[in-house]
Design an enzyme around this catalytic site. Structure first.
Site, short mmCIF file in Angstrom:
data_model
loop_
_atom_site.label_atom_id
_atom_site.label_comp_id
_atom_site.label_asym_id
_atom_site.label_seq_id
_atom_site.Cartn_x
_atom_site.Cartn_y
_atom_site.Cartn_z
N HIS A 60 0.81 -1.32 0.00
CA HIS A 60 0.01 -0.05 -0.17
C HIS A 60 0.95 1.36 -0.15
O HIS A 60 1.99 1.18 0.78
CB HIS A 60 -0.83 0.16 1.30
CG HIS A 60 -1.97 -0.82 1.37
ND1 HIS A 60 -3.21 -0.96 0.60
CD2 HIS A 60 -2.08 -2.42 1.73
CE1 HIS A 60 -4.05 -1.78 0.97
NE2 HIS A 60 -3.30 -2.74 1.58
N PRO A 61 0.36 2.47 -0.90
CA PRO A 61 1.17 3.45 -0.50
C PRO A 61 0.78 4.26 0.65
O PRO A 61 -0.29 3.89 1.23
CB PRO A 61 0.71 4.42 -1.81
CG PRO A 61 -0.83 3.83 -2.14
CD PRO A 61 -0.79 2.42 -1.67
N GLU A 80 -9.43 4.85 -3.51
CA GLU A 80 -9.70 4.49 -2.12
C GLU A 80 -9.13 5.85 -1.29
O GLU A 80 -9.81 6.18 -0.40
CB GLU A 80 -9.18 3.25 -1.74
CG GLU A 80 -9.69 2.18 -2.09
CD GLU A 80 -8.76 0.93 -2.04
OE1 GLU A 80 -9.35 -0.24 -2.26
OE2 GLU A 80 -7.49 1.12 -1.61
N PHE A 111 1.12 2.87 8.01
CA PHE A 111 -0.35 3.15 8.67
C PHE A 111 -1.42 2.71 7.81
O PHE A 111 -1.38 2.94 6.57
CB PHE A 111 -0.61 4.18 9.30
CG PHE A 111 -2.03 4.62 9.50
CD1 PHE A 111 -2.27 4.13 10.68
CD2 PHE A 111 -2.86 5.21 8.76
CE1 PHE A 111 -3.79 4.33 11.20
CE2 PHE A 111 -4.26 5.59 9.39
CZ PHE A 111 -4.63 5.09 10.38
N ILE A 113 -5.55 1.75 6.68
CA ILE A 113 -6.81 1.92 7.11
C ILE A 113 -7.64 1.81 5.72
O ILE A 113 -7.12 2.28 4.62
CB ILE A 113 -7.05 3.44 7.94
CG1 ILE A 113 -8.50 3.55 8.26
CG2 ILE A 113 -6.69 4.48 6.92
CD1 ILE A 113 -8.76 4.65 9.00
#
Length: 331
Positions: A60-61, A80, A111, A113
């Site tokens: 994920h970036p 997203e 992180f 989410i």
């Protein structure tokens, strides 16, 4: 409805863990989208190890940064994060970047989410709150967020595939938009879900794991709690439920027992039933034997499953240290 096929490359676009992608490709084809989601959840939480989790996180970036590649996964990440990027000021993006760096330094991974529909301010607030967590708890939360992202992507991918492979649905889509948004499926399966809303008997999906599960994390050591005896009981007393301050001798009936394995998982505590019996349950852990010098001779967690929840899955983990413990309802 025809079976839905998923290859390893497509699964990897939904979740950046090669372990996950291989397992999903092996499990393919799926009779429905919901079966695919159920299999993905089981694979992610029960068959992918911590290294696989971290590999998926790394794909994920960073929140607040646009991905540089043009892969399917990168384009999904861009979509997203669209709300966050659209609502962020320059100073907000800088603060988000600074907190992302602090988070990575503390926890060792990005992180994570499920950012879809969340503003930059909402994400930053959640980041600050989760920064206070212990690493072992934060790893579990990040894994749950990854599963949310994976489910969303699988629904996008497999719904599109099912629609492309179909020769046409016999069911009208007029008036079922809310149901479509909730369950994310099409054709006959969508119609079956809508029947549930209209009061008809819903289709019950076959479970891939027992309806109640648990695992133990020893937060004082930063490792799974292995070798802990676990009992699962259900309340069968004369009262509808155990009452605070009243004697409950003879009211609890053992449903199953097990011992946690090297990963802290309890194994099967009850039979594989589609519908749980609503009521009050208790999971007890022999923490005194595991940690004789600790404060707790044993730990019991009591929770209630309602009629409307009997087809859901309940994962009730124990986060343990010699002088404290915590729990929550997981996935």
């Amino acid at each position: 409805m025809e079976e839905i096929k998923l290859d390893e490359k497509q699964a990897l676009a939904c979740c950046g863990s090669t372990q996950f992608a291989k397992q999903m490709a092996m499990a393919s084809p799926f009779p429905s989208l919901d079966h695919a989601i159920s299999a993905a959840t089981d694979i992610w939480f029960n068959k992918v190890d911590v290294n696989g989790w971290l590999e998926a996180f790394a794909a994920h970036p960073q929140i607040g940064e646009s991905p540089s590649s043009h892969t399917t996964s990168a384009q999904w990440s861009k979509g997203e994060q669209a709300t966050a990027l659209a609502t962020a000021t320059d100073s907000g993006l800088q603060e988000l970047s600074n907190w992302n760096a602090q988070y990575r330094q503390k926890f060792g991974h990005v992180f994570l989410i499920c950012a879809a529909g969340r503003s930059a301010a909402e994400i930053l607030n959640e980041l600050k709150n989760r920064y206070l967590n212990r690493p072992i708890l934060e790893l579990e939360i990040a894994a749950q967020e990854q599963m949310k992202v994976t489910e969303s992507r699988l629904r996008k991918l497999l719904s599109a595939k099912a629609k492309a492979d179909s020769t046409g649905s016999q069911y009208s889509m007029v008036g079922v938009r809310k149901a479509e948004e909730r369950v994310g499926i099409i054709g006959q399966h969508l119609n079956a879900s809508l029947e549930g809303f209209l009061g008809k008997a819903p289709q019950v999906q076959t479970r891939t794991r027992p309806p109640i599960t648990t695992h133990v994390l020893d937060v004082s050591r930063g490792s799974p709690g292995a070798g802990i005896e676990v009992h699962l009981e259900m309340w069968k007393g004369s009262q509808p439920r155990p009452l605070f301050g009243e004697i409950d001798i003879g009211g609890w009936v053992l449903q199953g027992s097990s011992t946690t394995d090297k990963d802290g998982r309890s194994g099967q505590l009850m039979s594989m039933v589609d519908a749980l019996s609503p009521g009050v349950y208790r999971i007890s852990f022999n923490t005194g034997k595991y940690c004789p010098e600790g404060f707790f001779p044993y730990v019991s967690i009591v929770f209630e499953i309602r009629e409307t929840q009997k087809f859901e899955h309940f994962h009730v983990p124990l986060l343990l240290s010699p002088f404290s413990f915590a729990t929550y309802r997981g996935s």
